[in-house]
Design a protein around this motif. Structure first.
Motif, PDB file in Angstrom:
ATOM      1  N   MET A   1      -1.281 -12.624  48.903  1.00 54.53           N
ATOM      2  CA  MET A   1      -0.195 -11.711  48.557  1.00 54.53           C
ATOM      3  C   MET A   1      -0.629 -10.278  48.823  1.00 54.53           C
ATOM      4  O   MET A   1      -1.722  -9.862  48.465  1.00 54.53           O
ATOM      5  N   THR A   2       0.276  -9.489  49.421  1.00 51.50           N
ATOM      6  CA  THR A   2      -0.056  -8.097  49.707  1.00 51.50           C
ATOM      7  C   THR A   2       0.354  -7.177  48.574  1.00 51.50           C
ATOM      8  O   THR A   2      -0.113  -6.045  48.498  1.00 51.50           O
ATOM      9  N   GLY A   3       1.269  -7.640  47.712  1.00 53.17           N
ATOM     10  CA  GLY A   3       1.742  -6.799  46.640  1.00 53.17           C
ATOM     11  C   GLY A   3       2.876  -5.885  47.057  1.00 53.17           C
ATOM     12  O   GLY A   3       3.447  -5.182  46.237  1.00 53.17           O
ATOM     13  N   ARG A   4       3.241  -5.883  48.360  1.00 47.14           N
ATOM     14  CA  ARG A   4       4.308  -5.016  48.832  1.00 47.14           C
ATOM     15  C   ARG A   4       5.656  -5.564  48.381  1.00 47.14           C
ATOM     16  O   ARG A   4       5.929  -6.758  48.509  1.00 47.14           O
ATOM     17  N   THR A   5       6.503  -4.700  47.854  1.00 47.59           N
ATOM     18  CA  THR A   5       7.834  -5.101  47.423  1.00 47.59           C
ATOM     19  C   THR A   5       8.740  -5.241  48.638  1.00 47.59           C
ATOM     20  O   THR A   5       8.813  -4.338  49.472  1.00 47.59           O
ATOM     21  N   ILE A   6       9.416  -6.379  48.742  1.00 51.71           N
ATOM     22  CA  ILE A   6      10.321  -6.618  49.854  1.00 51.71           C
ATOM     23  C   ILE A   6      11.716  -6.150  49.460  1.00 51.71           C
ATOM     24  O   ILE A   6      12.255  -6.554  48.419  1.00 51.71           O
ATOM     25  N   SER A   7      12.310  -5.292  50.272  1.00 52.76           N
ATOM     26  CA  SER A   7      13.628  -4.760  49.965  1.00 52.76           C
ATOM     27  C   SER A   7      14.699  -5.823  50.160  1.00 52.76           C
ATOM     28  O   SER A   7      14.478  -6.841  50.830  1.00 52.76           O
ATOM     29  N   LYS A   8      15.865  -5.586  49.595  1.00 47.51           N
ATOM     30  CA  LYS A   8      16.980  -6.531  49.749  1.00 47.51           C
ATOM     31  C   LYS A   8      17.358  -6.672  51.215  1.00 47.51           C
ATOM     32  O   LYS A   8      17.662  -7.769  51.684  1.00 47.51           O
ATOM     33  N   ARG A   9      17.303  -5.561  51.965  1.00 47.79           N
ATOM     34  CA  ARG A   9      17.643  -5.623  53.385  1.00 47.79           C
ATOM     35  C   ARG A   9      16.655  -6.506  54.153  1.00 47.79           C
ATOM     36  O   ARG A   9      17.054  -7.314  54.982  1.00 47.79           O
ATOM     37  N   GLU A  10      15.375  -6.330  53.880  1.00 46.83           N
ATOM     38  CA  GLU A  10      14.362  -7.168  54.528  1.00 46.83           C
ATOM     39  C   GLU A  10      14.567  -8.635  54.175  1.00 46.83           C
ATOM     40  O   GLU A  10      14.430  -9.519  55.033  1.00 46.83           O
ATOM     41  N   ARG A  11      14.869  -8.884  52.914  1.00 51.82           N
ATOM     42  CA  ARG A  11      15.046 -10.252  52.453  1.00 51.82           C
ATOM     43  C   ARG A  11      16.254 -10.906  53.142  1.00 51.82           C
ATOM     44  O   ARG A  11      16.178 -12.054  53.576  1.00 51.82           O
ATOM     45  N   THR A  12      17.347 -10.162  53.260  1.00 54.89           N
ATOM     46  CA  THR A  12      18.537 -10.699  53.916  1.00 54.89           C
ATOM     47  C   THR A  12      18.282 -10.937  55.396  1.00 54.89           C
ATOM     48  O   THR A  12      18.707 -11.959  55.958  1.00 54.89           O
ATOM     49  N   ARG A  13      17.587 -10.023  56.045  1.00 54.61           N
ATOM     50  CA  ARG A  13      17.274 -10.200  57.468  1.00 54.61           C
ATOM     51  C   ARG A  13      16.415 -11.454  57.673  1.00 54.61           C
ATOM     52  O   ARG A  13      16.639 -12.225  58.600  1.00 54.61           O
ATOM     53  N   HIS A  14      15.452 -11.635  56.780  1.00 54.80           N
ATOM     54  CA  HIS A  14      14.589 -12.815  56.871  1.00 54.80           C
ATOM     55  C   HIS A  14      15.415 -14.092  56.671  1.00 54.80           C
ATOM     56  O   HIS A  14      15.192 -15.106  57.359  1.00 54.80           O
ATOM     57  N   GLN A  15      16.372 -14.066  55.752  1.00 50.88           N
ATOM     58  CA  GLN A  15      17.240 -15.223  55.528  1.00 50.88           C
ATOM     59  C   GLN A  15      18.024 -15.556  56.795  1.00 50.88           C
ATOM     60  O   GLN A  15      18.171 -16.728  57.163  1.00 50.88           O
ATOM     61  N   LEU A  16      18.536 -14.525  57.460  1.00 52.24           N
ATOM     62  CA  LEU A  16      19.316 -14.729  58.682  1.00 52.24           C
ATOM     63  C   LEU A  16      18.437 -15.290  59.800  1.00 52.24           C
ATOM     64  O   LEU A  16      18.858 -16.188  60.540  1.00 52.24           O
ATOM     65  N   LEU A  17      17.225 -14.778  59.934  1.00 51.71           N
ATOM     66  CA  LEU A  17      16.324 -15.252  60.981  1.00 51.71           C
ATOM     67  C   LEU A  17      15.938 -16.709  60.749  1.00 51.71           C
ATOM     68  O   LEU A  17      15.931 -17.517  61.679  1.00 51.71           O
ATOM     69  N   SER A  18      15.609 -17.036  59.504  1.00 52.94           N
ATOM     70  CA  SER A  18      15.248 -18.417  59.181  1.00 52.94           C
ATOM     71  C   SER A  18      16.423 -19.351  59.403  1.00 52.94           C
ATOM     72  O   SER A  18      16.264 -20.467  59.925  1.00 52.94           O
ATOM     73  N   ALA A  19      17.614 -18.900  59.022  1.00 53.55           N
ATOM     74  CA  ALA A  19      18.815 -19.714  59.215  1.00 53.55           C
ATOM     75  C   ALA A  19      19.105 -19.913  60.699  1.00 53.55           C
ATOM     76  O   ALA A  19      19.475 -21.012  61.134  1.00 53.55           O
ATOM     77  N   ALA A  20      18.944 -18.860  61.491  1.00 50.12           N
ATOM     78  CA  ALA A  20      19.195 -18.955  62.934  1.00 50.12           C
ATOM     79  C   ALA A  20      18.234 -19.943  63.580  1.00 50.12           C
ATOM     80  O   ALA A  20      18.638 -20.764  64.419  1.00 50.12           O
ATOM     81  N   ALA A  21      16.967 -19.870  63.209  1.00 50.49           N
ATOM     82  CA  ALA A  21      15.983 -20.808  63.763  1.00 50.49           C
ATOM     83  C   ALA A  21      16.377 -22.245  63.426  1.00 50.49           C
ATOM     84  O   ALA A  21      16.289 -23.140  64.276  1.00 50.49           O
ATOM     85  N   LYS A  22      16.838 -22.473  62.203  1.00 51.19           N
ATOM     86  CA  LYS A  22      17.249 -23.818  61.777  1.00 51.19           C
ATOM     87  C   LYS A  22      18.467 -24.291  62.562  1.00 51.19           C
ATOM     88  O   LYS A  22      18.506 -25.425  63.064  1.00 51.19           O
TER      89      LYS A  22
END
Length: 205
Positions: A1-22
């Motif tokens: 763990m890096t301890g860095r807080t992930i913003s809501k925007r980063e989290r949503t972008r990651h959700q979209l990328l993971s969903a697209a790959a699936k």
């Protein structure tokens, strides 16, 4: 763990990328739709356009995201291995194994890898690190580093294509890995032995 807080925007972008790959892995690049991506991501359709303008844009971004994540998993799996030649063989064999076992996912990645400059910039350093380690250890003897990179990347991509199309089977994976090591200057017997060593398990995605 890096301890860095992930913003809501980063989290949503990651959700979209993971969903697209699936979606692209299950449906294929042509059949996968933006509506399916947002449904899998659990966001409204309009949210998609806050991050990506087109399906093609998320296609490239998702493939690169998955490719880099997969490279990081491979890197973690062989962290205990010091031999640059074995690391090189592991990396190629893991991608070829993915192509054999999850051909739709591999085809989705291949569609981007063949045309994306960003893919090349993001994935190349992992391969180059293993190449340079092998050169420093005098495991590899190459005419030039760039020629060696062309040999490695071109051969692996061609092998992935053969595996996803069904033209080649599991034995092809070891044969290609050994051929690359031979091309990098290793003696045939040693190259074949390294290419047959057990693959270390990948950490969870």
């Amino acid at each position: 763990m890096t301890g860095r807080t992930i913003s809501k925007r980063e989290r949503t972008r990651h959700q979209l990328l993971s969903a697209a790959a699936k979606v692209f892995a299950e449906k294929g690049v042509e059949a996968g739709s933006i509506q399916e991506i947002t449904a899998v991501a659990g966001v409204a359709n309009g949210t998609f356009y806050n991050y990506f303008q087109t399906k093609e844009a998320i296609l490239e971004a998702a493939a690169i995201h998955f490719g880099v994540t997969f490279c990081e998993r491979i890197k973690a799996s062989y962290a205990h291995i010091e031999d640059g030649a074995e690391r090189m063989a592991i990396g190629g064999r893991q991608y070829m194994t993915l192509a054999l076992e999850q051909p739709q996912l591999a085809r989705f990645m291949l569609s981007v890898a063949l045309s994306s400059r960003i893919w090349d910039e993001q994935v190349r350093p992992y391969i180059q690190a293993d190449l340079m380690l092998g050169i420093r250890q005098k495991r590899f003897r190459v005419a030039s580093r760039e020629a060696a990179m062309n040999l490695i990347m071109g051969t692996n991509l061609a092998a992935v294509r053969s595996l996803t199309s069904g033209e080649a089977g599991r034995a092809h994976i070891t044969a290609v890995a050994a051929s690359i090591l031979r091309g990098l200057g290793m003696e045939p017997t040693e190259a074949d032995e390294v290419a047959r060593r057990p693959l270390p398990p990948l950490p969870p995605a």
